[in-house]
Scaffold this motif. Sequence first.
Motif, PDB file in Angstrom:
ATOM      1  N   TYR A 119      34.846  43.921  39.548  1.00  0.00           N
ATOM      2  CA  TYR A 119      34.981  42.480  39.820  1.00  0.00           C
ATOM      3  C   TYR A 119      34.220  42.106  41.091  1.00  0.00           C
ATOM      4  CZ  TYR A 119      38.371  45.106  42.453  1.00  0.00           C
ATOM      5  OH  TYR A 119      38.921  46.076  43.236  1.00  0.00           O
ATOM      6  N   VAL A 121      34.126  38.333  43.797  1.00  0.00           N
ATOM      7  CA  VAL A 121      34.600  36.952  44.007  1.00  0.00           C
ATOM      8  C   VAL A 121      33.732  36.314  45.099  1.00  0.00           C
ATOM      9  CG1 VAL A 121      36.541  35.525  44.818  1.00  0.00           C
ATOM     10  CG2 VAL A 121      36.982  37.488  43.320  1.00  0.00           C
ATOM     11  N   ASN A 126      37.295  33.991  49.195  1.00  0.00           N
ATOM     12  CA  ASN A 126      37.987  35.245  49.504  1.00  0.00           C
ATOM     13  C   ASN A 126      39.248  35.020  50.341  1.00  0.00           C
ATOM     14  OD1 ASN A 126      35.524  37.979  49.799  1.00  0.00           O
ATOM     15  ND2 ASN A 126      36.090  36.666  48.095  1.00  0.00           N
ATOM     16  N   GLY A 127      40.183  35.953  50.190  1.00  0.00           N
ATOM     17  CA  GLY A 127      41.354  35.976  51.056  1.00  0.00           C
ATOM     18  C   GLY A 127      42.551  35.199  50.507  1.00  0.00           C
ATOM     19  N   GLY A 129      43.863  35.715  47.311  1.00  0.00           N
ATOM     20  CA  GLY A 129      44.520  36.395  46.196  1.00  0.00           C
ATOM     21  C   GLY A 129      43.809  36.281  44.856  1.00  0.00           C
ATOM     22  N   ALA A 131      41.034  37.858  43.588  1.00  0.00           N
ATOM     23  CA  ALA A 131      40.732  39.147  42.943  1.00  0.00           C
ATOM     24  C   ALA A 131      42.018  39.851  42.524  1.00  0.00           C
ATOM     25  CB  ALA A 131      39.915  40.033  43.882  1.00  0.00           C
ATOM     26  N   THR A 132      43.042  39.748  43.355  1.00  0.00           N
ATOM     27  CA  THR A 132      44.323  40.382  43.027  1.00  0.00           C
ATOM     28  C   THR A 132      44.888  39.818  41.723  1.00  0.00           C
ATOM     29  OG1 THR A 132      44.737  40.729  45.363  1.00  0.00           O
ATOM     30  CG2 THR A 132      46.672  40.761  43.922  1.00  0.00           C
ATOM     31  N   ASN A 159      34.798  50.104  51.379  1.00  0.00           N
ATOM     32  CA  ASN A 159      35.099  48.757  50.867  1.00  0.00           C
ATOM     33  C   ASN A 159      36.596  48.459  51.005  1.00  0.00           C
ATOM     34  OD1 ASN A 159      35.207  46.321  49.556  1.00  0.00           O
ATOM     35  ND2 ASN A 159      33.956  46.970  47.799  1.00  0.00           N
ATOM     36  N   LYS A 168      47.114  47.043  45.661  1.00  0.00           N
ATOM     37  CA  LYS A 168      48.152  46.073  45.273  1.00  0.00           C
ATOM     38  C   LYS A 168      48.465  46.176  43.781  1.00  0.00           C
ATOM     39  CE  LYS A 168      46.044  42.645  47.572  1.00  0.00           C
ATOM     40  NZ  LYS A 168      45.694  41.237  47.858  1.00  0.00           N
TER      41      LYS A 168
HETATM   42  N1  ACO Z   1      40.427  45.748  55.761  1.00  0.00           N
HETATM   43  C1  ACO Z   1      41.539  45.892  55.007  1.00  0.00           C
HETATM   44  N2  ACO Z   1      41.973  44.944  54.130  1.00  0.00           N
HETATM   45  C2  ACO Z   1      41.231  43.821  54.044  1.00  0.00           C
HETATM   46  C3  ACO Z   1      40.051  43.606  54.790  1.00  0.00           C
HETATM   47  C4  ACO Z   1      39.658  44.627  55.680  1.00  0.00           C
HETATM   48  N3  ACO Z   1      38.543  44.523  56.418  1.00  0.00           N
HETATM   49  N4  ACO Z   1      39.560  42.396  54.476  1.00  0.00           N
HETATM   50  C5  ACO Z   1      40.378  41.867  53.553  1.00  0.00           C
HETATM   51  N5  ACO Z   1      41.386  42.722  53.313  1.00  0.00           N
HETATM   52  C6  ACO Z   1      42.499  42.560  52.376  1.00  0.00           C
HETATM   53  C7  ACO Z   1      43.155  41.207  52.455  1.00  0.00           C
HETATM   54  O1  ACO Z   1      44.057  41.139  53.530  1.00  0.00           O
HETATM   55  C8  ACO Z   1      43.826  41.160  51.085  1.00  0.00           C
HETATM   56  O2  ACO Z   1      45.012  41.933  51.050  1.00  0.00           O
HETATM   57  P1  ACO Z   1      46.476  41.250  51.305  1.00  0.00           P
HETATM   58  O3  ACO Z   1      46.675  40.273  50.195  1.00  0.00           O
HETATM   59  O4  ACO Z   1      47.412  42.413  51.224  1.00  0.00           O
HETATM   60  O5  ACO Z   1      46.423  40.577  52.624  1.00  0.00           O
HETATM   61  C9  ACO Z   1      42.826  41.868  50.217  1.00  0.00           C
HETATM   62  O6  ACO Z   1      41.965  42.604  51.087  1.00  0.00           O
HETATM   63  C10 ACO Z   1      41.988  40.922  49.400  1.00  0.00           C
HETATM   64  O7  ACO Z   1      42.759  40.433  48.339  1.00  0.00           O
HETATM   65  P2  ACO Z   1      42.302  39.139  47.523  1.00  0.00           P
HETATM   66  O8  ACO Z   1      42.416  37.908  48.357  1.00  0.00           O
HETATM   67  O9  ACO Z   1      43.020  39.166  46.223  1.00  0.00           O
HETATM   68  O10 ACO Z   1      40.766  39.460  47.224  1.00  0.00           O
HETATM   69  P3  ACO Z   1      39.520  38.455  47.260  1.00  0.00           P
HETATM   70  O11 ACO Z   1      39.716  37.366  46.274  1.00  0.00           O
HETATM   71  O12 ACO Z   1      39.259  38.092  48.659  1.00  0.00           O
HETATM   72  O13 ACO Z   1      38.354  39.409  46.693  1.00  0.00           O
HETATM   73  C11 ACO Z   1      36.803  41.242  46.750  1.00  0.00           C
HETATM   74  C12 ACO Z   1      38.175  40.710  47.209  1.00  0.00           C
HETATM   75  C13 ACO Z   1      36.718  41.189  45.243  1.00  0.00           C
HETATM   76  C14 ACO Z   1      36.662  42.680  47.225  1.00  0.00           C
HETATM   77  C15 ACO Z   1      35.686  40.340  47.349  1.00  0.00           C
HETATM   78  O14 ACO Z   1      35.707  40.426  48.737  1.00  0.00           O
HETATM   79  C16 ACO Z   1      34.294  40.699  46.853  1.00  0.00           C
HETATM   80  O15 ACO Z   1      33.853  40.191  45.838  1.00  0.00           O
HETATM   81  N6  ACO Z   1      33.592  41.578  47.602  1.00  0.00           N
HETATM   82  C17 ACO Z   1      32.213  41.941  47.281  1.00  0.00           C
HETATM   83  C18 ACO Z   1      32.055  42.629  45.941  1.00  0.00           C
HETATM   84  C19 ACO Z   1      33.018  43.799  45.782  1.00  0.00           C
HETATM   85  O16 ACO Z   1      33.306  44.523  46.731  1.00  0.00           O
HETATM   86  N7  ACO Z   1      33.538  43.976  44.568  1.00  0.00           N
HETATM   87  C20 ACO Z   1      34.448  45.082  44.262  1.00  0.00           C
HETATM   88  C21 ACO Z   1      33.653  46.335  43.987  1.00  0.00           C
HETATM   89  S1  ACO Z   1      34.714  47.716  43.613  1.00  0.00           S
HETATM   90  C22 ACO Z   1      35.332  47.373  42.057  1.00  0.00           C
HETATM   91  O17 ACO Z   1      34.841  46.463  41.380  1.00  0.00           O
HETATM   92  C23 ACO Z   1      36.438  48.255  41.523  1.00  0.00           C
END
Ligand code: ACO
Length: 217
Positions: A119, A121, A126-127, A129, A131-132, A159, A168
């Motif tokens: 996935y 997003v 971001n941040g 929920g 992707a969750t 990552n 989660k």
């Molecule tokens: N260190 C630790 N945790 C972190 C950090 C960090 N630096 N930054 C964010 N987080 C946590 C957040 O606190 C949150 O957790 P929480 O709900 O317990 O507070 C969690 O990461 C993010 O959760 P969501 O809000 O559901 O995710 P979001 O919609 O922001 O998307 C994603 C996350 C998909 C990783 C996005 O940042 C993205 O697209 N990144 C680039 C592409 C990518 O990495 N894709 C995933 C590749 S791996 C795979 O596909 C299996």
Amino acid sequence: MNLWRSTSMHPGWPQSVGPLRVPAGLVRLRPVRLRDGAVWSRIRLADQAHLEPWEPVAELNWEARHTLSAWPSICSGLRAEARRGRMLPYAIELDGEFCGQLTIGNVTHGALRSAWIGYWVAKERNGGGVATAALALGLDHGFGPVGLHRIEATVRPENAPSRAVLAKARFREEGLLKRYLEVEGAWRDHLLVAITIEELAGSATSALVRDGRASWA
Ligand code: ACO
């Protein structure tokens, strides 16, 4: 007996999945479509620095791969794989707008009943929920209508946000794949994580609701 499983070459496709409410808004999965091109291209070009460290290298550079004119062949390639029963390529919608993708790939049936999930997003979403929620919807759909037993993912150890998303959803680490994938010009280690239907303990979306991370729409 599950009717989809017995009559469709690709159970679970092309249904939409969700919605589920999280702090960012209402999240839903629906099949990618040709008219996603403009928003897909705009986000992917703007978010190069956010996305490129986690994606495999390709022959063409980032800009060339993400022009508006690149989308039709990408989209029809994904949909062709879906028709063959090998993939479920979803757009992630937030409040009705495209904001990323979730793909279930390498779908196998029979005694393996396995697939991978991945996935992304848009950075500005971001941040909250998204992707969750998308991952939980994908898991429930994969273990439900698609009929899978095991879903795996690979993620770079660096990552942290994606590892948090996988944790989660209760994915379990299975090992470190050394020099697994060429990303940003080097062969990068990836963690292999997985979950089987027994470990889901019911439903991934229900677990999010129970944990107070999401609510029913
Ligand atoms: N260190 C630790 N945790 C972190 C950090 C960090 N630096 N930054 C964010 N987080 C946590 C957040 O606190 C949150 O957790 P929480 O709900 O317990 O507070 C969690 O990461 C993010 O959760 P969501 O809000 O559901 O995710 P979001 O919609 O922001 O998307 C994603 C996350 C998909 C990783 C996005 O940042 C993205 O697209 N990144 C680039 C592409 C990518 O990495 N894709 C995933 C590749 S791996 C795979 O596909 C299996």
